[in-house]
Design a protein around this motif. Structure first.
Motif, PDB file in Angstrom:
ATOM      1  N   GLU A   1      88.532  31.073  66.683  1.00 24.03           N
ATOM      2  CA  GLU A   1      88.780  30.129  65.595  1.00 24.03           C
ATOM      3  C   GLU A   1      87.550  30.003  64.709  1.00 24.03           C
ATOM      4  O   GLU A   1      86.430  29.828  65.199  1.00 24.03           O
ATOM      5  CB  GLU A   1      89.155  28.766  66.166  1.00 24.03           C
ATOM      6  N   GLU A   2      87.769  30.089  63.432  1.00 22.51           N
ATOM      7  CA  GLU A   2      86.674  29.982  62.472  1.00 22.51           C
ATOM      8  C   GLU A   2      86.311  28.523  62.242  1.00 22.51           C
ATOM      9  O   GLU A   2      87.138  27.628  62.351  1.00 22.51           O
ATOM     10  CB  GLU A   2      87.069  30.642  61.137  1.00 22.51           C
ATOM     11  N   HIS A   3      85.046  28.298  61.895  1.00 21.87           N
ATOM     12  CA  HIS A   3      84.564  26.945  61.660  1.00 21.87           C
ATOM     13  C   HIS A   3      85.038  26.449  60.306  1.00 21.87           C
ATOM     14  O   HIS A   3      84.950  27.153  59.299  1.00 21.87           O
ATOM     15  CB  HIS A   3      83.031  26.918  61.709  1.00 21.87           C
ATOM     16  N   HIS A   4      85.568  25.221  60.289  1.00 20.75           N
ATOM     17  CA  HIS A   4      85.991  24.589  59.037  1.00 20.75           C
ATOM     18  C   HIS A   4      84.971  23.508  58.676  1.00 20.75           C
ATOM     19  O   HIS A   4      84.768  22.550  59.443  1.00 20.75           O
ATOM     20  CB  HIS A   4      87.379  23.968  59.182  1.00 20.75           C
ATOM     21  N   ASP A   5      84.348  23.689  57.557  1.00 17.78           N
ATOM     22  CA  ASP A   5      83.296  22.764  57.141  1.00 17.78           C
ATOM     23  C   ASP A   5      83.923  21.464  56.646  1.00 17.78           C
ATOM     24  O   ASP A   5      84.535  21.411  55.573  1.00 17.78           O
ATOM     25  CB  ASP A   5      82.461  23.401  56.027  1.00 17.78           C
ATOM     26  N   ALA A   6      83.778  20.417  57.444  1.00 16.10           N
ATOM     27  CA  ALA A   6      84.392  19.139  57.091  1.00 16.10           C
ATOM     28  C   ALA A   6      83.790  18.564  55.824  1.00 16.10           C
ATOM     29  O   ALA A   6      84.484  17.985  54.992  1.00 16.10           O
ATOM     30  CB  ALA A   6      84.220  18.145  58.253  1.00 16.10           C
ATOM     31  N   ASP A   7      82.462  18.730  55.669  1.00 20.26           N
ATOM     32  CA  ASP A   7      81.803  18.180  54.488  1.00 20.26           C
ATOM     33  C   ASP A   7      82.331  18.832  53.224  1.00 20.26           C
ATOM     34  O   ASP A   7      82.519  18.178  52.205  1.00 20.26           O
ATOM     35  CB  ASP A   7      80.290  18.392  54.585  1.00 20.26           C
ATOM     36  N   HIS A   8      82.586  20.164  53.335  1.00 22.47           N
ATOM     37  CA  HIS A   8      83.097  20.858  52.158  1.00 22.47           C
ATOM     38  C   HIS A   8      84.478  20.342  51.791  1.00 22.47           C
ATOM     39  O   HIS A   8      84.807  20.159  50.620  1.00 22.47           O
ATOM     40  CB  HIS A   8      83.155  22.356  52.451  1.00 22.47           C
ATOM     41  N   GLN A   9      85.298  20.092  52.846  1.00 21.37           N
ATOM     42  CA  GLN A   9      86.636  19.595  52.579  1.00 21.37           C
ATOM     43  C   GLN A   9      86.578  18.210  51.950  1.00 21.37           C
ATOM     44  O   GLN A   9      87.320  17.896  51.023  1.00 21.37           O
ATOM     45  CB  GLN A   9      87.430  19.553  53.880  1.00 21.37           C
ATOM     46  N   ILE A  10      85.645  17.369  52.464  1.00 19.06           N
ATOM     47  CA  ILE A  10      85.539  16.022  51.899  1.00 19.06           C
ATOM     48  C   ILE A  10      85.057  16.083  50.459  1.00 19.06           C
ATOM     49  O   ILE A  10      85.569  15.403  49.575  1.00 19.06           O
ATOM     50  CB  ILE A  10      84.571  15.163  52.747  1.00 19.06           C
TER      51      ILE A  10
END
Length: 355
Positions: A330-339
């Motif tokens: 599973e690839e990392h999903h950058d939460a900060d980028h999404q926010i």
């Protein structure tokens, strides 16, 4: 856990059966249910097919298997297992409780083709024949409706691809399809073969389930990425004081997951065989045909239930394997980028006078 407790209870019952037969008739008959059941679910240097007669006059119909042994002081020995039947010895070797030992007590390395090994080779050959025919049918009927073996196995293969591999692994599922399909059909075929009279209990051999679990562990670790190890050694959302504890828990989880795969498959298949054979043993323990209809009815019911368990255990093993692999790739999903992206989208709807 319930299945594991059940199998432990069955083994305790077997020891009671072996030491204290339920009736006086069982003592006179000399029937030992514990020995009989353990013989059927265990490995052997011969393939026992049937027993004719009773007591000392009983005759055993068995298929001898090759004995391959290496002794440091004598070298390699290869001969038929029939040479060691009925307690006989050959070339300084003999069987004690179905274990190959040297008469002089020296070290023996046993590489014999046992019952489980022969069953493994048979199931492997059967899978090659079946899926070669399926592949041939796929090429022949490309673009048309499937036929023959292809019509039966293709929906199962598609189900594993769409419902297990794609949903749990994601875009990289294709590279793991060969292993998932092999594991599923290997377990399913051997579970079904193990229900046949006189067949080997291959899926109920903990050495076989251990190898399958280790293969899953190796593939998972070989496929792991930075995000997988970051989750283990720096679990997100965990307070720093608890982080050392979580690191230990997550690291142990790497090995407890395949361990649970090994135990689950072994316990479920072995417990089913023990229950069926226990019901059949009641006829010989009580030495009465009066109990035969009841015990055989329950035994038949459990045996039919085992047909469902056969494919269910194959499905569970494959599903959990896909989930473990999916967590590793599973690839990392950058939460900060999404926010941040969300804030930008919200700002686009803010009126100009508000800035």
């Amino acid at each position: 856990m319930k299945r594991l407790l059940s199998i432990l209870l069955c083994f305790v019952s077997l020891s009671v059966f072996a030491n204290e037969p339920a009736t006086e008739a069982a003592n006179e008959q000399g029937f030992n249910p514990g020995e009989m059941i353990l013989e059927h679910i265990g490995d052997s240097h011969e393939w026992h097919l049937a027993t004719l007669g009773e007591g000392e006059h009983a005759s055993h119909i068995s298929l001898p298997l090759p004995i391959i042994a290496y002794q440091p002081n004598k070298g390699l020995s290869m001969f038929s297992g029939s040479q060691l039947a009925h307690g006989h010895s050959h070339n300084g070797l003999k069987l004690e409780e179905d274990k190959l030992v040297a008469e002089d007590g020296s070290k023996v390395y046993d590489f014999s083709i046992t019952k489980n090994t022969a069953s493994l080779l048979f199931s492997a050959a059967l899978m090659l024949i079946v899926f070669t025919a399926v592949a041939r049918g796929y090429k022949k009927n490309h673009g048309r409706a499937p036929s023959g073996l292809q019509s039966f196995f293709e929906p199962v293969i598609i189900f594993i691809r769409d419902e297990i591999a794609k949903k749990n692994i994601g875009p990289k599922y294709e590279r793991y399809m060969p292993y998932l399909l092999t594991a599923f059909f290997f377990i399913w075929f051997n579970n079904l073969l193990g229900l046949m009279p006189g067949a080997a209990n291959l899926s109920g051999n903990i050495a076989v389930t251990l190898v399958l679990a280790v293969m899953t562990l190796v593939i998972t670790l070989a496929s792991s990425n930075k995000n997988y190890w970051a989750h283990i050694f720096a679990t997100p959302g965990v307070p720093k004081p608890l982080l050392p504890i979580m690191i230990v828990v997550e690291f142990l989880g790497i090995f407890t997951k395949p361990f649970s795969l090994m135990i689950r498959l072994f316990a479920n298949i072995t417990a089913g065989h023990i229950v069926v054979l226990s019901f059949i043993s009641l006829v010989f323990i009580f030495k009465s045909w009066a109990v035969a209809p009841v015990t055989l009815a329950f035994g038949l019911f459990i045996n039919i239930l085992e047909l469902l368990v056969a494919i269910l255990q194959a499905f569970i093993f494959t599903l959990l394997t896909a989930m473990y692999i999916g967590g590793a790739v599973e690839e990392h999903h950058d939460a900060d980028h999404q926010i941040g992206g969300g804030d930008g989208a919200d700002q686009a709807h803010v009126p100009a006078h508000a800035h």
